[in-house]
Design a protein around this motif. Structure first.
Motif, mmCIF file in Angstrom:
data_model
loop_
_atom_site.group_PDB
_atom_site.id
_atom_site.type_symbol
_atom_site.label_atom_id
_atom_site.label_comp_id
_atom_site.label_asym_id
_atom_site.label_seq_id
_atom_site.Cartn_x
_atom_site.Cartn_y
_atom_site.Cartn_z
ATOM 1 N N HIS A 58 21.377 45.967 50.387
ATOM 2 C CA HIS A 58 19.852 46.107 50.417
ATOM 3 C C HIS A 58 19.096 44.524 49.947
ATOM 4 C CE1 HIS A 58 20.732 50.042 50.870
ATOM 5 N NE2 HIS A 58 21.441 50.229 49.815
ATOM 6 N N THR A 91 12.230 47.430 52.306
ATOM 7 C CA THR A 91 13.379 47.640 51.480
ATOM 8 C C THR A 91 12.948 47.295 50.056
ATOM 9 O OG1 THR A 91 14.639 47.317 53.635
ATOM 10 C CG2 THR A 91 15.851 47.100 51.515
ATOM 11 N N ILE A 94 11.096 49.598 48.072
ATOM 12 C CA ILE A 94 11.921 50.865 47.679
ATOM 13 C C ILE A 94 13.016 50.493 46.539
ATOM 14 C CG2 ILE A 94 13.983 52.319 48.367
ATOM 15 C CD1 ILE A 94 12.425 52.271 51.380
ATOM 16 N N MET A 95 13.770 49.048 46.610
ATOM 17 C CA MET A 95 14.556 49.007 45.473
ATOM 18 C C MET A 95 13.719 48.893 44.434
ATOM 19 S SD MET A 95 17.386 48.857 46.842
ATOM 20 C CE MET A 95 18.496 48.077 45.565
ATOM 21 N N LEU A 97 11.180 50.519 43.498
ATOM 22 C CA LEU A 97 10.615 51.758 43.016
ATOM 23 C C LEU A 97 12.130 52.504 42.307
ATOM 24 C CD1 LEU A 97 8.187 52.764 45.662
ATOM 25 C CD2 LEU A 97 7.928 52.131 43.218
ATOM 26 N N CYS A 98 13.143 52.101 43.027
ATOM 27 C CA CYS A 98 14.372 52.901 42.273
ATOM 28 C C CYS A 98 14.783 52.348 41.197
ATOM 29 C CB CYS A 98 15.548 52.744 43.445
ATOM 30 S SG CYS A 98 15.447 53.629 44.789
ATOM 31 N N ILE A 99 14.518 50.893 40.766
ATOM 32 C CA ILE A 99 14.975 50.383 39.551
ATOM 33 C C ILE A 99 13.885 50.972 38.538
ATOM 34 C CG2 ILE A 99 14.686 48.214 38.038
ATOM 35 C CD1 ILE A 99 15.883 46.860 40.788
ATOM 36 N N GLY A 101 12.433 53.724 38.445
ATOM 37 C CA GLY A 101 12.711 55.148 38.361
ATOM 38 C C GLY A 101 14.237 55.309 37.460
ATOM 39 N N ILE A 102 15.122 54.555 37.666
ATOM 40 C CA ILE A 102 16.208 54.446 36.792
ATOM 41 C C ILE A 102 15.697 54.331 35.461
ATOM 42 C CG2 ILE A 102 18.246 53.377 36.395
ATOM 43 C CD1 ILE A 102 18.771 53.225 39.471
#
Length: 130
Positions: A58, A91, A94-95, A97-99, A101-102
């Motif tokens: 990604h 992309t 999204i990456m 936001l994922c980081i 979130g984690i």
């Protein structure tokens, strides 16, 4: 060996190390501005990298798509470069936001994990120096 226009036919396997199969010409200002890829080609590469970034590697493909798209847009405005930039930015968002979130999930689990380890420590008195 004689230098002529059919040099590529004289050296089909590029034995002499010239990538294009032609004899290199003298250094001039004309050759400095020559680009290997046109703006349309860079736009297509950007769009491909942007779309691939949704599925594989990604961050790598998103950054490549963004770079190629910006270079293509700086030369000539085209829609494929715009699509590549948009896909790459989506992309990367999204990456990101994922980081985030984690990180939030790990921070939310720390009190629960601390409580669980405290209960475990109380249930095993005298073992392992607790």
């Amino acid at each position: 060996m004689e230098q002529n226009d059919d040099y590529m036919n004289d050296d089909p396997w590029n034995v002499h190390g010239v990538a294009s199969g032609k004899i290199p010409c003298e250094h001039s200002e004309e050759n400095e501005s020559k680009s290997y890829f046109s703006a349309e080609d860079l736009g297509k590469i950007s769009m491909a990298c942007g779309l691939i970034s949704f599925f594989f590697y990604h961050t790598l493909f998103a950054i490549l798509g963004l770079i190629f798209g910006i270079i293509s847009q700086s030369k000539t405005k085209n829609s494929s470069a715009t699509a590549g930039i948009v896909c790459s930015v989506i992309t990367l968002c999204i990456m990101f936001l994922c980081i985030i979130g984690i990180i939030a999930l790990v921070l939310a689990c720390i009190p629960t994990a601390t409580e669980w380890f405290d209960k475990l420590k109380d249930s095993l008195p005298g073992m392992y120096g607790f």
